[in-house]
Write an enzyme that holds these catalytic residues in place. Structure first.
Site, PDB file in Angstrom:
ATOM      1  N   ASP A 265       2.167  39.716 -35.144  1.00 46.24           N
ATOM      2  CA  ASP A 265       1.904  41.058 -34.040  1.00 46.24           C
ATOM      3  C   ASP A 265       0.195  41.075 -34.028  1.00 46.24           C
ATOM      4  O   ASP A 265      -0.474  40.655 -35.064  1.00 46.24           O
ATOM      5  CB  ASP A 265       2.471  42.257 -34.374  1.00 46.24           C
ATOM      6  CG  ASP A 265       2.458  43.194 -32.991  1.00 46.24           C
ATOM      7  OD1 ASP A 265       1.832  42.702 -32.244  1.00 46.24           O
ATOM      8  OD2 ASP A 265       3.329  44.196 -33.001  1.00 46.24           O
TER       9      ASP A 265
HETATM   10  C1  BGC Z   1       2.448  45.033 -29.913  1.00 49.71           C
HETATM   11  C2  BGC Z   1       3.598  44.094 -29.671  1.00 49.71           C
HETATM   12  C3  BGC Z   1       2.888  43.402 -28.579  1.00 49.71           C
HETATM   13  C4  BGC Z   1       1.458  42.811 -28.994  1.00 49.71           C
HETATM   14  C5  BGC Z   1       0.885  42.310 -27.753  1.00 49.71           C
HETATM   15  C6  BGC Z   1       1.143  44.810 -30.052  1.00 49.71           C
HETATM   16  O1  BGC Z   1       0.212  45.906 -30.274  1.00 49.71           O
HETATM   17  O2  BGC Z   1       2.952  45.845 -31.264  1.00 49.71           O
HETATM   18  O3  BGC Z   1       4.724  44.636 -29.360  1.00 49.71           O
HETATM   19  O4  BGC Z   1       3.839  42.411 -28.165  1.00 49.71           O
HETATM   20  O5  BGC Z   1       0.892  44.076 -29.317  1.00 49.71           O
HETATM   21  O6  BGC Z   1       0.414  42.786 -26.732  1.00 49.71           O
END
Ligand code: BGC
Length: 719
Positions: A265
């Site tokens: 993530d």
């Molecule tokens: C979130 C994810 C997301 C990623 C990309 C993160 O902060 O937890 O769910 O896919 O950002 O935007």
């Protein structure tokens, strides 16, 4: 089997190029209109080499830009390896569907799959190849803002939805169906259990519970061929997921055989430092690559340290090659080596994106996702009635919900306008009443003036979309005080009041449901939500949604979920003054509204629950059947739910577990017999030694309109 092309490419790439292939950067690194590479490279401590060789980009959605960036990138990449474009297309691209928690309430897997297919189409023509969805985290704590991204608290239902979404996004053949996109199930694992409902917080649970409740939905996504997995921010067993070897390498890759791409993530690898399991970036990179994370999103620990870690012998180059190979294989599967622009087509995008057909599907799903929570004779409205539509959502486009960045609040049809279209504009008066968190005297006066003229008041209330979603935890999950005040002001007028709620989590409804005559939970219903809600209010469509997350009585009950244990001192069903039982002194144990709950404009009567046999064996399933009759005056859809309880487990079993459901549509007076088949396999669960088996002995079976109001029979499993 890895293709010759990829084997050759990996051979030809330098270690630095391989490390860069593992890097994912945000769009800002590439966006300057001319396809020139710019952006905040300094802040990440990377240079042109990394940007020119990074394997993937996230967060762009315009086809023209994507085409430009891909072409400029390919002109500089000496191997001709195309970029992968990824984005968070969670509940629609520009045609925005209801938030996932709402979609869950539809219990409509086919329509959910269709919504993912539509989202994939709009995404693919816009040039994006991968969506960071579905989010398959099981949720039990409505304080957590991200419950809006989940389909709820039940492992079985979540698994069905996760599978349906993957099928919708990916179709059958990603190489040839260029209108589909690869899916990335997230956040692995158990992110939904963040302590205290506070985002990014610690998660701690037994491996048995992890396997029983939290893992099934991710697994279901993978069983449908989901191409990617994203790690979660939280710790699991005190190790952050992105460096958790046991979870990633042993379980995900080893036991489950996942050989797709695992992405961290956002910045989660770097976050191992503040978590306190890595002294510096170098150690974080070592832990993540060892655990099996292929792509690092938005921190540079891999590009900074992997080459050196390999040359020092701390990381086997074979590990890096494996990660690069998986990424290149995904690019190949998406057809990018032969067609680096894939579906990107500005002209087609103008035709397809937000087209009427897509909007129609979004409206249908929105209508099926709303849940009627209370109705004492006010709804449906009659078209000849004078209605005052009052509240911060009466004339607001903020109905898309979080994670709808490609959508447009401006084009979303507002509730007030939709009602004026459906009834007659001179019968509908609109007023603000209050803002989301503040109210003025003038707003209240205008609201009162509007309401004075009306036969019925519709209050459109809720949370602003940024009050749920990522980093939007709340400790108080009531409606903001200003809106409770508005309800009181309207109540003084003595007219019937229906509340429509726009929000992203189960709320504490004190001050709402006990004060008004009807409540319709609309969630964030998406770009066509205004029209869908208007249809429901006027009875053009009969509400059929059912909650997939319990609404707590108050916040002090959280976590409260239907599939809980009984305890050794359960509270008796009748009120007693017995002291030493598991209870609160000041509130009931039961949630205000249980899992599976939702009303209709008609009524359904359940009767004669029967089993084909009172004995089940591993070889023979039994049939569970129930009679259901529409006892009201209009046609309606009911979701008939089947629950089971294992009376004597090897470990303690939940009071009820959803094992099946059926949707039936019945005309007034019409009856049907709904039949479920139940077999030994459905009674299996993880035992204390983590074996997945069933227990011989007594079981209870419950069937009904929700997890609380059920008929009951019993059988024995003989083994
Ligand atoms: C979130 C994810 C997301 C990623 C990309 C993160 O902060 O937890 O769910 O896919 O950002 O935007």
């Amino acid at each position: 089997m890895t293709s010759q092309r990829i084997i050759q490419l990996v051979k030809e790439m330098t270690l630095e190029e391989k490390a860069a292939q593992l890097l994912q950067l945000a769009a800002t690194f590439y966006e300057d209109g001319d396809g020139q590479i710019t952006g905040p490279m300094e802040s990440l401590g990377i240079g042109e080499m990394e940007v020119n060789n990074a394997g993937s980009v996230l967060g762009i959605s315009e086809p023209e830009k994507i085409i430009q960036i891909q072409q400029a990138y390919l002109a500089k990449n000496r191997h001709g390896i195309p970029l992968l474009f990824m984005a968070d297309i969670i509940h629609g691209f520009k045609t925005i569907f209801p938030i996932p928690l709402a979609m869950g309430s539809s219990w409509d897997l086919e329509l959910a799959e269709r919504s993912a297919e539509v989202a994939a189409k709009e995404t693919a023509v816009s040039g994006v190849h991968v969506t960071f969805a579905p989010m398959a985290d099981l949720v039990r704590d409505p304080r957590w803002g991200r419950v809006m991204e989940s389909t709820g608290e039940d492992p079985y239902l979540n698994a069905l939805f996760a599978g349906a979404m993957v099928r919708g996004f990916q179709g059958e053949d990603l190489t040839h169906e260029i209108e589909r996109v690869a899916a990335c199930v997230k956040h692995f694992a158990a992110y939904g259990l963040a302590e205290g409902g506070r985002d990014y917080n610690t998660v701690d649970l037994s491996e048995r519970s992890l396997r029983e409740y939290y893992l099934p939905a991710y697994k279901a996504a993978l069983e449908e061929g989901c191409e990617m997995v994203m790690t979660s921010f939280n710790t699991i067993d005190s190790i952050p997921a992105s460096g958790n070897r046991k979870l990633m390498r042993d379980l995900l890759r080893g036991e489950w055989g996942f050989d797709g791409v695992l992405i961290s993530d956002w910045a989660a690898i770097g976050e191992m430092i503040p978590h306190g399991v890595a002294e510096d970036e170098r150690e974080a990179a070592l832990k993540a690559i060892t655990a099996g994370v292929d792509i690092e999103m938005m921190t540079p620990t891999y590009v900074h340290h992997i080459p050196q870690l390999v040359s020092e012998g701390r990381v086997d180059e074979a590990l890096v090659d494996e990660a690069v190979t998986r990424i290149l294989e995904l690019k190949e599967k998406l057809g990018l080596f032969d067609n680096p622009l894939r579906g990107a087509d500005p002209e087609a995008a103008r035709e397809v994106v937000y087209c009427d057909e897509h909007r129609r599907i979004a409206q249908e799903l929105a209508a099926k996702s709303c849940v009627l929570l209370k109705n004492e004779g006010v709804l449906p409205l009659r078209r000849e009635q004078k209605v005052a539509v009052i509240g911060p959502f009466a004339q607001s486009g903020d109905i898309l919900g979080s994670w709808s960045w490609a959508g447009s609040q401006e084009t979303a049809l507002q509730l007030g306008a939709a009602m004026q279209k459906l009834a007659s504009s001179d019968l509908i008066t609109l007023a603000e009443g209050s803002d989301i968190i503040s109210v003025s005297k003038q707003q209240l006066q205008q609201a009162e003036a509007a309401a004075q003229e009306a036969d019925v008041i519709v209050l459109a209330l809720g949370e602003a979309s940024e009050m749920s979603g990522e980093a939007s935890s709340r400790s108080n999950i009531q409606l903001p005080e200003a809106q409770l005040e508005l309800i009181q002001a309207m109540k003084r007028l003595g007219k019937p009041i229906a509340v429509v709620l726009f929000n992203g989590r189960p709320l504490d409804l004190h001050g709402v449901i006990d004060q008004v005559d009807a409540v319709l939970e609309a969630w964030f219903p998406g770009s066509e939500g205004g029209a869908a809600v208007a249809d429901l209010l006027y009875g053009v469509v009969n509400p059929s949604g059912k909650l997939t997350m319990s609404f707590p009585y108050t916040v002090g009950q959280i976590p409260v979920y239907y599939n809980h244990y009984n305890t050794g001192r359960p509270k008796p069903a009748e009120d007693t003054d017995e002291q030493y039982v598991s209870k609160y002194l000041d509130i009931p144990n039961a949630p205000l509204l249980p899992f599976g709950y939702g009303l209709s404009y008609t009524t359904f009567e359940y009767s004669s629950l029967e089993l084909s046999s009172e004995v089940m064996t591993p070889e023979e399933t039994i049939k569970v059947s129930v009679q259901i009759r529409n006892t009201g005056k209009v046609k309606g859809i009911e979701t008939v739910q089947l629950y089971v309880r294992d009376i004597s487990g090897e470990v303690v079993r939940p009071m009820r577990e959803l094992k099946g459901f059926r949707k039936v549509e019945l005309a007034p007076g019409e009856a049907a017999r709904v039949v479920f088949e139940l077999g030994e396999e459905q009674l299996r669960y993880y035992h204390s030694d983590l074996s997945f088996t069933s227990d011989a002995g007594k079981f209870e079976v419950f069937v009904g309109p929700n997890s609380r109001d059920t008929l009951q029979v019993g059988f024995r499993l003989n083994k």
